[in-house]
Motif scaffolding. Structure first.
Motif, mmCIF file in Angstrom:
data_model
loop_
_atom_site.group_PDB
_atom_site.id
_atom_site.type_symbol
_atom_site.label_atom_id
_atom_site.label_comp_id
_atom_site.label_asym_id
_atom_site.label_seq_id
_atom_site.Cartn_x
_atom_site.Cartn_y
_atom_site.Cartn_z
ATOM 1 N N PRO A 1 0.813 -1.220 0.000
ATOM 2 C CA PRO A 1 0.000 0.000 0.000
ATOM 3 C C PRO A 1 0.848 1.272 0.000
ATOM 4 O O PRO A 1 0.432 2.298 -0.547
ATOM 5 N N GLY A 2 2.036 1.197 0.593
ATOM 6 C CA GLY A 2 2.909 2.374 0.600
ATOM 7 C C GLY A 2 3.352 2.772 -0.793
ATOM 8 O O GLY A 2 3.327 3.949 -1.160
ATOM 9 N N MET A 3 3.748 1.786 -1.590
ATOM 10 C CA MET A 3 4.144 2.095 -2.970
ATOM 11 C C MET A 3 2.951 2.560 -3.791
ATOM 12 O O MET A 3 3.082 3.422 -4.664
ATOM 13 N N ILE B 1 3.993 -1.841 14.557
ATOM 14 C CA ILE B 1 5.143 -1.827 13.646
ATOM 15 C C ILE B 1 4.683 -1.544 12.222
ATOM 16 O O ILE B 1 5.343 -0.802 11.477
ATOM 17 N N LEU B 2 3.534 -2.096 11.830
ATOM 18 C CA LEU B 2 2.969 -1.800 10.510
ATOM 19 C C LEU B 2 2.672 -0.314 10.373
ATOM 20 O O LEU B 2 2.977 0.299 9.346
ATOM 21 N N ALA B 3 2.097 0.282 11.413
ATOM 22 C CA ALA B 3 1.818 1.717 11.396
ATOM 23 C C ALA B 3 3.111 2.518 11.301
ATOM 24 O O ALA B 3 3.182 3.529 10.592
ATOM 25 N N PHE B 4 4.154 2.055 12.011
ATOM 26 C CA PHE B 4 5.447 2.738 11.969
ATOM 27 C C PHE B 4 6.042 2.708 10.561
ATOM 28 O O PHE B 4 6.643 3.687 10.115
ATOM 29 N N PHE B 5 5.882 1.597 9.843
ATOM 30 C CA PHE B 5 6.420 1.490 8.491
ATOM 31 C C PHE B 5 5.550 2.196 7.455
ATOM 32 O O PHE B 5 6.036 2.557 6.378
ATOM 33 N N LEU B 6 4.266 2.407 7.728
ATOM 34 C CA LEU B 6 3.415 3.134 6.785
ATOM 35 C C LEU B 6 3.663 4.637 6.843
ATOM 36 O O LEU B 6 3.479 5.341 5.846
ATOM 37 N N LEU B 7 4.075 5.132 7.984
ATOM 38 C CA LEU B 7 4.260 6.573 8.160
ATOM 39 C C LEU B 7 5.295 7.182 7.210
ATOM 40 O O LEU B 7 5.031 8.245 6.633
ATOM 41 N N PRO B 8 6.469 6.576 6.972
ATOM 42 C CA PRO B 8 7.400 7.169 6.000
ATOM 43 C C PRO B 8 6.844 7.235 4.576
ATOM 44 O O PRO B 8 7.142 8.177 3.841
ATOM 45 N N GLY C 1 -1.393 10.951 0.861
ATOM 46 C CA GLY C 1 -0.467 11.022 1.995
ATOM 47 C C GLY C 1 -1.183 11.291 3.309
ATOM 48 O O GLY C 1 -0.852 10.705 4.341
ATOM 49 N N ILE C 2 -2.173 12.178 3.277
ATOM 50 C CA ILE C 2 -2.922 12.505 4.484
ATOM 51 C C ILE C 2 -3.713 11.286 4.964
ATOM 52 O O ILE C 2 -3.701 10.954 6.153
ATOM 53 N N LEU C 3 -4.385 10.611 4.036
ATOM 54 C CA LEU C 3 -5.170 9.438 4.419
ATOM 55 C C LEU C 3 -4.282 8.308 4.930
ATOM 56 O O LEU C 3 -4.665 7.585 5.861
ATOM 57 N N THR C 4 -3.108 8.147 4.365
ATOM 58 C CA THR C 4 -2.188 7.117 4.845
ATOM 59 C C THR C 4 -1.672 7.462 6.237
ATOM 60 O O THR C 4 -1.527 6.578 7.092
ATOM 61 N N ALA D 1 3.714 7.798 3.872
ATOM 62 C CA ALA D 1 2.815 8.947 3.895
ATOM 63 C C ALA D 1 3.601 10.248 3.787
ATOM 64 O O ALA D 1 3.213 11.164 3.056
ATOM 65 N N ILE D 2 4.723 10.328 4.483
ATOM 66 C CA ILE D 2 5.554 11.532 4.424
ATOM 67 C C ILE D 2 6.145 11.703 3.026
ATOM 68 O O ILE D 2 6.146 12.809 2.463
#
Length: 90
Positions: free
Chosen positions: A13-15, A66-73, A38-41, A75-76
């Motif tokens: 989902p990040g890509m 940990i999943l949330a921690f890896f999704l944050l970059p 980015g905002i929604l992520t 989004a940024i």
């Protein structure tokens, strides 16, 4: 295994979010629409962390965190790509 699986799960989902931000920027849509993935992520990341920390707890809750921690970059990165100025247009 505890770090690898959430990282790999966050990559798909990040890509997709980064690709959407790049595509919206290429289509010259408004800034709000370009920033929306980015905002929604980021909001999703915060919600996942909260659910993992408060509701689930334990090892599975740590996996959510940990999943949330890896999704944050992602989004940024999507927000940075979306807010870049294009330079001089020809």
């Amino acid at each position: 295994m505890m770090l690898g699986v959430p990282l790999l799960v966050a990559c798909v989902p990040g890509m997709l979010v980064v690709f959407l931000a790049w595509w919206f920027r290429k289509l010259h849509l408004s800034l709000f629409i370009r920033l929306l993935p980015g905002i929604l992520t980021g909001i999703t990341s915060i919600i996942l962390f909260y659910i993992g920390f408060v509701n689930i707890r334990g090892f599975e809750g740590a996996g959510y965190g940990i999943l949330a921690f890896f999704l944050l970059p992602f989004a940024i990165l999507a927000s940075i790509i979306a807010s870049k100025n294009r330079g001089v247009q020809r």
